[in-house]
Scaffold this active site. Sequence first.
Site, PDB file in Angstrom:
ATOM      1  N   SER A  86       0.758   0.692  10.310  1.00  0.00           N
ATOM      2  CA  SER A  86      -0.166   1.627   9.662  1.00  0.00           C
ATOM      3  C   SER A  86      -1.346   0.948   8.986  1.00  0.00           C
ATOM      4  O   SER A  86      -2.399   1.568   8.810  1.00  0.00           O
ATOM      5  CB  SER A  86       0.588   2.481   8.640  1.00  0.00           C
ATOM      6  N   ASP A 115      -2.300   5.192  -1.398  1.00  0.00           N
ATOM      7  CA  ASP A 115      -1.081   5.978  -1.556  1.00  0.00           C
ATOM      8  C   ASP A 115       0.002   5.049  -2.100  1.00  0.00           C
ATOM      9  O   ASP A 115      -0.327   4.033  -2.713  1.00  0.00           O
ATOM     10  CB  ASP A 115      -0.686   6.670  -0.238  1.00  0.00           C
ATOM     11  N   HIS A 169      -0.139   1.993   1.030  1.00  0.00           N
ATOM     12  CA  HIS A 169      -1.346   1.489   1.680  1.00  0.00           C
ATOM     13  C   HIS A 169      -2.494   1.289   0.695  1.00  0.00           C
ATOM     14  O   HIS A 169      -2.564   1.952  -0.332  1.00  0.00           O
ATOM     15  CB  HIS A 169      -1.767   2.451   2.791  1.00  0.00           C
TER      16      HIS A 169
END
Length: 348
Positions: A40, A316, A319
């Site tokens: 991600s 978040d 990340h």
Amino acid sequence: MVEGESKALWIILATVFAVAAVAPAVHGQQTPCYFVFGDSVFDNGNNNALNTKAKVNYLPYGIDYFQGPTGRFSNGRNIPDVIAELAGFNNPIPPFAGASQAQANIGLNYASGAGGIREETSENMGERISLRQQVNNHFSAIITAAVPLSRLRQCLYTINIGSNDYLNNYFLSPPTLARRLFNPDQYARSLISLYRIYLTQLYVLGARNVALFGIGKIGCTPRIVATLGGGTGCAEEVNQAVIIFNTKLKALVTDFNNKPGAMFTYVDLFSGNAEDFAALGITVGDRSCCTVNPGEELCAANGPVCPDRNKFIFWDNVHTTEVINTVVANAAFNGPIASPFNISQLVN
């Protein structure tokens, strides 16, 4: 790395970033093509059509990105976006999902949120594209487009993988099969053995200029602090396991640099501390910028976000913000967190 060396490293990083911020733009593409693999941290939309919890094609993700929500796990650009800019590309490298056949001549991003080195990693998240599958996608793309091997040998390759093998496998609760079978050293060895196989496949397919990003201090992410850190501090058990993996990854880089024509490098994402970013005005490292619902790690859809995003490390609960991605990309491209080469040396 001892504390003094860590401080010095990130002070240099801050200086590099400050210089880069006022440096003239690169003119001309420095490498014919750029291929991106990973999880991600590097994903820019490959998960959007998957049945997975690991997709972020909704606001507030992309709130500061010129195209809005695209599937990037940040408020704005991710690390490969900035590296592409530094290497002189006019446009971001597009995701493999939905890209044209001809795009394989210029570059593709195969990264997938929740992707891991081990196939079973992130089964709890739903569909995802493992590193093995990403390499297979690359093979399919370059064969279909008939990209010459001579061209592929000049391309840049960046890979960021491994975090999910700890976050969504080894340290999951209840304990996974991997946790029951392996101690941390054995587990790291199993990961590196698989990584070696996939890197060898990429080498055979022409990859020569390769930057391998180590795992960051994931034991200090808000998600892990809240669960394994007791809500009060970093989970040192997690960070110690990551150190073992990173040490073996550095040795893997050395091994590949013994191959003809290979220029592999290791990018250190672990050594910096939250307080080291204060020199850049990035002062909030203990919580996310966006609203995250209890027990979750991703931003709540259309939830409130902090107005001063350049002060936050975390977008978040896992990340990082665009400002951190920019710092890291500049430091990897120009030095000093990449060794034995920085990325600018790989493309030149």
